[in-house]
Motif scaffolding. Structure first.
Motif, short mmCIF file in Angstrom:
data_model
loop_
_atom_site.label_atom_id
_atom_site.label_comp_id
_atom_site.label_asym_id
_atom_site.label_seq_id
_atom_site.Cartn_x
_atom_site.Cartn_y
_atom_site.Cartn_z
N SER A 58 10.04 65.92 19.12
CA SER A 58 10.28 64.49 19.04
C SER A 58 11.32 64.05 20.07
CB SER A 58 10.77 64.14 17.63
OG SER A 58 11.26 62.85 17.58
N LYS A 59 10.91 63.13 20.94
CA LYS A 59 11.85 62.60 21.93
C LYS A 59 12.93 61.77 21.27
CE LYS A 59 12.78 59.22 25.20
NZ LYS A 59 13.40 58.03 24.69
N THR A 60 12.59 61.03 20.23
CA THR A 60 13.60 60.20 19.56
C THR A 60 14.65 61.07 18.87
OG1 THR A 60 12.16 60.01 17.62
CG2 THR A 60 12.11 58.20 19.21
N SER A 61 14.24 62.20 18.34
CA SER A 61 15.19 63.12 17.75
C SER A 61 16.16 63.66 18.80
CB SER A 61 14.47 64.27 17.06
OG SER A 61 15.38 65.21 16.57
N LEU A 62 15.63 64.00 19.96
CA LEU A 62 16.47 64.47 21.07
C LEU A 62 17.43 63.38 21.50
CD1 LEU A 62 17.13 66.62 23.23
CD2 LEU A 62 15.30 65.62 24.62
N GLU A 63 16.95 62.16 21.60
CA GLU A 63 17.79 61.02 21.97
C GLU A 63 18.90 60.80 20.94
OE1 GLU A 63 17.30 56.22 22.63
OE2 GLU A 63 15.53 57.50 22.79
N ASP A 64 18.57 60.90 19.66
CA ASP A 64 19.57 60.75 18.60
C ASP A 64 20.65 61.83 18.69
OD1 ASP A 64 18.26 58.55 17.60
OD2 ASP A 64 17.23 59.67 16.01
N GLN A 65 20.25 63.05 18.97
CA GLN A 65 21.21 64.15 19.10
C GLN A 65 22.14 63.94 20.29
OE1 GLN A 65 21.75 66.71 16.92
NE2 GLN A 65 20.38 65.44 15.71
N ILE A 66 21.60 63.46 21.39
CA ILE A 66 22.43 63.19 22.57
C ILE A 66 23.38 62.03 22.28
CG2 ILE A 66 22.36 62.33 24.95
CD1 ILE A 66 19.79 64.03 25.27
N SER A 67 22.90 61.03 21.57
CA SER A 67 23.75 59.90 21.19
C SER A 67 24.91 60.35 20.29
CB SER A 67 22.91 58.84 20.49
OG SER A 67 23.68 57.72 20.17
N LYS A 68 24.61 61.22 19.34
CA LYS A 68 25.66 61.76 18.47
C LYS A 68 26.67 62.58 19.26
CE LYS A 68 22.86 61.82 14.30
NZ LYS A 68 22.09 62.65 13.36
N CYS A 69 26.18 63.32 20.25
CA CYS A 69 27.06 64.10 21.11
C CYS A 69 28.00 63.18 21.89
CB CYS A 69 26.25 64.96 22.06
SG CYS A 69 27.23 65.87 23.25
N LEU A 70 27.48 62.07 22.41
CA LEU A 70 28.32 61.11 23.12
C LEU A 70 29.36 60.48 22.21
CD1 LEU A 70 25.62 59.39 25.36
CD2 LEU A 70 27.44 60.93 26.12
N GLU A 71 28.97 60.20 20.97
CA GLU A 71 29.94 59.67 20.01
C GLU A 71 31.05 60.68 19.73
OE1 GLU A 71 27.82 58.44 16.51
OE2 GLU A 71 26.70 56.90 17.61
N SER A 72 30.68 61.94 19.61
CA SER A 72 31.70 62.96 19.35
C SER A 72 32.60 63.14 20.56
CB SER A 72 31.06 64.29 18.95
OG SER A 72 30.43 64.90 20.05
N LEU A 73 32.07 62.95 21.76
CA LEU A 73 32.90 63.01 22.97
C LEU A 73 33.97 61.92 22.96
CD1 LEU A 73 33.59 63.97 25.87
CD2 LEU A 73 31.77 62.45 26.68
N MET A 74 33.59 60.74 22.52
CA MET A 74 34.54 59.62 22.52
C MET A 74 35.66 59.81 21.50
SD MET A 74 32.17 56.31 23.22
CE MET A 74 30.89 56.71 22.05
N THR A 75 35.40 60.54 20.44
CA THR A 75 36.43 60.73 19.41
C THR A 75 37.17 62.06 19.54
OG1 THR A 75 34.80 61.64 17.87
CG2 THR A 75 35.21 59.26 17.76
N ALA A 76 36.68 62.96 20.38
CA ALA A 76 37.30 64.28 20.52
C ALA A 76 38.60 64.17 21.31
CB ALA A 76 36.33 65.23 21.21
N ASP A 77 39.54 65.05 21.01
CA ASP A 77 40.75 65.08 21.82
C ASP A 77 40.54 66.00 23.02
OD1 ASP A 77 41.31 67.69 20.71
OD2 ASP A 77 42.25 66.68 19.01
N ASP A 78 41.47 65.93 23.96
CA ASP A 78 41.31 66.63 25.23
C ASP A 78 41.13 68.14 25.07
OD1 ASP A 78 41.46 64.26 26.58
OD2 ASP A 78 43.57 64.48 27.14
N PHE A 79 41.84 68.74 24.14
CA PHE A 79 41.73 70.19 23.94
C PHE A 79 40.32 70.57 23.51
CE2 PHE A 79 41.73 73.92 21.21
CZ PHE A 79 42.27 74.87 22.09
N ASP A 80 39.75 69.82 22.57
CA ASP A 80 38.39 70.12 22.10
C ASP A 80 37.36 69.98 23.22
OD1 ASP A 80 39.33 70.62 19.55
OD2 ASP A 80 39.02 68.55 18.87
N VAL A 81 37.53 68.96 24.04
CA VAL A 81 36.60 68.75 25.16
C VAL A 81 36.73 69.90 26.15
CG1 VAL A 81 36.03 67.25 27.10
CG2 VAL A 81 36.60 66.25 24.88
N ASP A 82 37.96 70.25 26.51
CA ASP A 82 38.18 71.35 27.47
C ASP A 82 37.64 72.67 26.93
OD1 ASP A 82 39.36 69.67 29.29
OD2 ASP A 82 41.40 70.12 28.65
#
Length: 140
Positions: A58-82
């Motif tokens: 499912s392409k929509t499922s893949l899109e949802d997962q990428i969207s959730k990943c972007l949301e987690s990037l915005m809330t993650a602190d620098d150490f977690d991202v690194d």
């Protein structure tokens, strides 16, 4: 008397300027993602499928997962991202943090998702595909 040359001070100042410009670029990229998260996740999912890098049910499922990943990037602190992008630092000489984070997500996490059949291509190919889409959306 001649001026005293202190290379350590000058080098430290230049290194500090380089580091702060990288930090500014990093935070700028992450804040720009907020403005275009929907279209960005859609285009990344489409390109990963079109380039045969991700095989999914499912392409929509893949899109949802990428969207959730972007949301987690915005809330993650620098150490977690690194920490998340550390294994993929050698993919590019001047990597975009958003592209690196998404590449790490696709390679390490998305492979285990129930709707993803398989992931093909090298780390470089996946990064390049993702980075092209991120640059299109963030640079506007």
């Amino acid at each position: 008397m001649a001026k005293v040359f202190r290379p350590k001070t000058r080098e430290a100042r230049i290194l500090s300027q380089i580091e702060s410009s990288r930090e500014r670029e990093r935070h700028h990229s992450i804040t720009k993602v907020k403005e275009c998260m929907g279209p960005l996740s859609n285009s990344i999912a489409m390109k990963l499928i079109e380039n045969n890098l991700v095989e999914t049910v499912s392409k929509t499922s893949l899109e949802d997962q990428i969207s959730k990943c972007l949301e987690s990037l915005m809330t993650a602190d620098d150490f977690d991202v690194d920490y998340k992008v550390a294994p993929f630092r050698n993919v590019s000489s001047n990597p975009n943090i958003v592209s690196m984070y998404l590449t790490a997500f696709v390679i390490e996490t998305l492979i285990n998702h129930k709707d993803v059949i398989d992931i093909f291509g090298s780390d470089d190919e996946i990064y390049s595909c993702i980075n092209n889409q991120v640059q299109k959306h963030i640079s506007h």
